[in-house]
Design an enzyme around this catalytic site. Structure first.
Site, mmCIF file in Angstrom:
data_model
loop_
_atom_site.group_PDB
_atom_site.id
_atom_site.type_symbol
_atom_site.label_atom_id
_atom_site.label_comp_id
_atom_site.label_asym_id
_atom_site.label_seq_id
_atom_site.Cartn_x
_atom_site.Cartn_y
_atom_site.Cartn_z
ATOM 1 N N GLY A 108 9.190 -1.450 8.004
ATOM 2 C CA GLY A 108 8.948 -2.880 7.991
ATOM 3 C C GLY A 108 9.979 -3.604 7.168
ATOM 4 O O GLY A 108 11.121 -3.163 7.021
ATOM 5 N N LYS A 111 9.803 -1.333 3.458
ATOM 6 C CA LYS A 111 9.592 0.102 3.308
ATOM 7 C C LYS A 111 9.717 0.840 4.637
ATOM 8 O O LYS A 111 9.572 0.244 5.705
ATOM 9 C CB LYS A 111 8.192 0.358 2.726
ATOM 10 C CG LYS A 111 7.999 -0.161 1.318
ATOM 11 C CD LYS A 111 6.536 -0.200 0.933
ATOM 12 C CE LYS A 111 5.758 -1.203 1.728
ATOM 13 N NZ LYS A 111 4.377 -1.388 1.269
ATOM 14 N N LYS A 127 5.903 6.781 1.623
ATOM 15 C CA LYS A 127 6.496 5.447 1.622
ATOM 16 C C LYS A 127 7.690 5.434 0.683
ATOM 17 O O LYS A 127 7.593 5.897 -0.454
ATOM 18 C CB LYS A 127 5.483 4.389 1.150
ATOM 19 C CG LYS A 127 4.465 3.981 2.187
ATOM 20 C CD LYS A 127 3.667 2.787 1.681
ATOM 21 C CE LYS A 127 2.630 2.340 2.696
ATOM 22 N NZ LYS A 127 1.893 1.146 2.230
ATOM 23 N N ASP A 239 -0.183 -10.962 2.727
ATOM 24 C CA ASP A 239 0.219 -10.632 4.100
ATOM 25 C C ASP A 239 -0.970 -9.984 4.798
ATOM 26 O O ASP A 239 -0.995 -8.789 5.034
ATOM 27 C CB ASP A 239 1.438 -9.711 4.093
ATOM 28 C CG ASP A 239 2.008 -9.508 5.494
ATOM 29 O OD1 ASP A 239 1.652 -10.278 6.403
ATOM 30 O OD2 ASP A 239 2.803 -8.570 5.684
#
Length: 460
Positions: A108, A111, A127, A239
């Site tokens: 994204g 990450k 991650k 978000d």
């Protein structure tokens, strides 16, 4: 693009373990599909000492200072708040170095996420900073300092790790461990190891039985209640999108916390506290301490309403529960309910559903059926109904044999139904509805109910 990167990564690793260095270099996999970053801070010739780091531009230094300050403030709050912190142990660099079968799941703004199998069994999500992601690329375009920009992005991942260590709830993905690589600098090369989930697919959820969709919404409400009263204060998910959630063993969990905030908007007067959404705006109050009252809680709740409740709650719900669900939708859509009132409303619906109190008085139908205890029908494809727990036939959640009899009597194809010990998450039994008198086999935990009209003339 993600599939190509994953395939390339899988081909390079097939049949072999990855080294720790390879695992920590996961963000580089994304470079297969993205343009390289602009020059500046690259490596020297092989064997030559690395060049001295260039001084960072003032603007980047200021951004780094702000993120470092925010991270330290959050870490201090996490260390000093009430409740229990996640165990300091867990997985580390040693476990990461032994992981195998690594594949990129996606990436994204900040990450890249990969899946890895652990040497001791099980799998985790990894991650790490996406070196070719939009955040780093835009930063490099502004400042021309790739190393500093990667460090800036790393602060978001470190923030997420800090939050996950502190926040413990069934609706938040678990932090399994972390590794900061071999540089000795905890602010670079960090890899977080998380509980592995599957992406939330809204289209698939819309095709599931209402009871399962209600479970998703109830889980979300419980999560938002926790976030509103967390050990760190009221937390907002800035978000808030379905893509920020995953399913783990049938349970909804938020998996991205790097954009969460523990700060409520500062204000001087009520006009500073308007909560704006694309289709609605809500005026809020400015408190005596200069904060917009409940803005984090209300923002989370309205996002839950517009992304989840409106799609998952009303469709195919039991008719007697629909007025209660409409009240929830109207009250959350207008923000007349806070999270406390919303949770109470959901728990009321759950109580009505589990207890059977929602069932309207109707003629008794079970007297029209013959029961055979200790038997069930041979499983096979039969007539289908919607929404069914099985794609092979008509498998529905019922409160009792009486409700199952009412359903069977209302369906022209149905000639019998079977109740076994299978239960849904609410404890309700599952009833399998059949269009014919199939062969019966012994099952001490099952009961077959056959329409008297269907059994007349048949030898049972």
């Amino acid at each position: 693009m993600a599939a190509a990167a994953a395939a390339a990564a899988g081909g390079a690793r097939r049949g072999a373990r990855l080294s720790l260095a390879a695992l920590l270099a996961l963000p580089a996999l994304a470079l297969l599909a993205l343009r390289a970053l602009p020059a500046g801070g690259g490596e020297g010739r092989p064997g030559s000492p690395p060049p001295p780091p260039l001084p960072l531009p003032p603007g980047l230094r200021e951004e780094l200072r702000q993120r470092r300050r925010d991270l330290r403030r959050l870490a201090a709050a996490a260390a000093g708040g009430g409740g229990e912190e996640a165990a300091a142990g867990g997985l580390g660099c040693g476990d990461l170095s032994l992981a195998t079968d690594v594949s990129v799941l996606g990436w994204g703004f900040t990450k890249v996420v990969a899946r890895a199998a652990l040497a001791g069994g099980g799998a985790v999500a990894l991650k790490s900073v996406h070196g070719a992601g939009r955040e780093v690329r835009q930063c490099v375009q502004r400042y021309g300092a790739p190393a500093g920009c990667r460090r800036l992005a790393a602060y978001k991942l470190l923030k997420e790790v800090t939050l996950l260590r502190r926040l413990q709830h069934p609706g938040i993905v678990q932090l399994r461990g972390q590794c900061s690589g071999d540089s000795g600098d905890p602010e670079t090369g960090v890899t977080a190891m998380l509980e592995l989930g599957s992406p939330l697919e809204m289209i698939q959820l819309l095709q599931t039985p209402w009871e399962e969709r209600f479970k998703i919404c109830l889980s979300l409400v419980k999560l938002l209640f926790y976030l509103a009263h967390s050990p760190l204060g009221s937390i907002v998910l800035l978000d808030f999108q379905p893509r920020q959630f995953v399913m783990v063993d049938g349970n909804l969990k938020v998996t991205d916390m790097d954009d969460a905030s523990t700060e409520e908007l500062s204000c001087k007067e009520d006009n500073d506290c308007t909560l704006d959404f694309p289709t609605k705006s809500f005026p809020l109050k400015c408190s005596a301490v200069g904060k917009c009252e409940g803005i984090n809680e209300k923002k989370n709740l309205f996002n839950a309403y517009r992304y989840f409740f409106t799609y998952l709650l009303p469709h195919s719900a039991p008719s007697a529960l629909r007025p209660f669900l409409s009240d929830i939708l109207n009250a959350t859509g207008d923000l007349r309910y806070g999270i406390n009132e919303t949770l109470k409303a959901f728990e009321k619906v759950l109580h009505l559903y589990k207890s059977g109190l929602y069932l309207q008085k109707r003629p008794l139908h079970l007297k029209d059926y013959i029961s055979l205890k200790g038997f069930r029908a041979v499983e096979g494809e039969d007539y289908k109904c919607w929404p069914s727990y099985s794609h092979l036939g008509c498998l529905l959640s019922v409160h009792s044999a009486e409700e199952a009899a009412a359903i069977c009597s209302s369906q022209s194809q149905c000639q019998s139904f079977i109740l076994t010990q299978r239960r849904t998450w609410t404890g309700r039994p599952l009833a399998s509805f059949q269009s014919s008198l199939a062969d019966l086999i012994p099952d001490a935990n099952a009961v077959v109910y056959i329409k008297r009209s269907a059994s007349s003339g048949e030898r049972l």
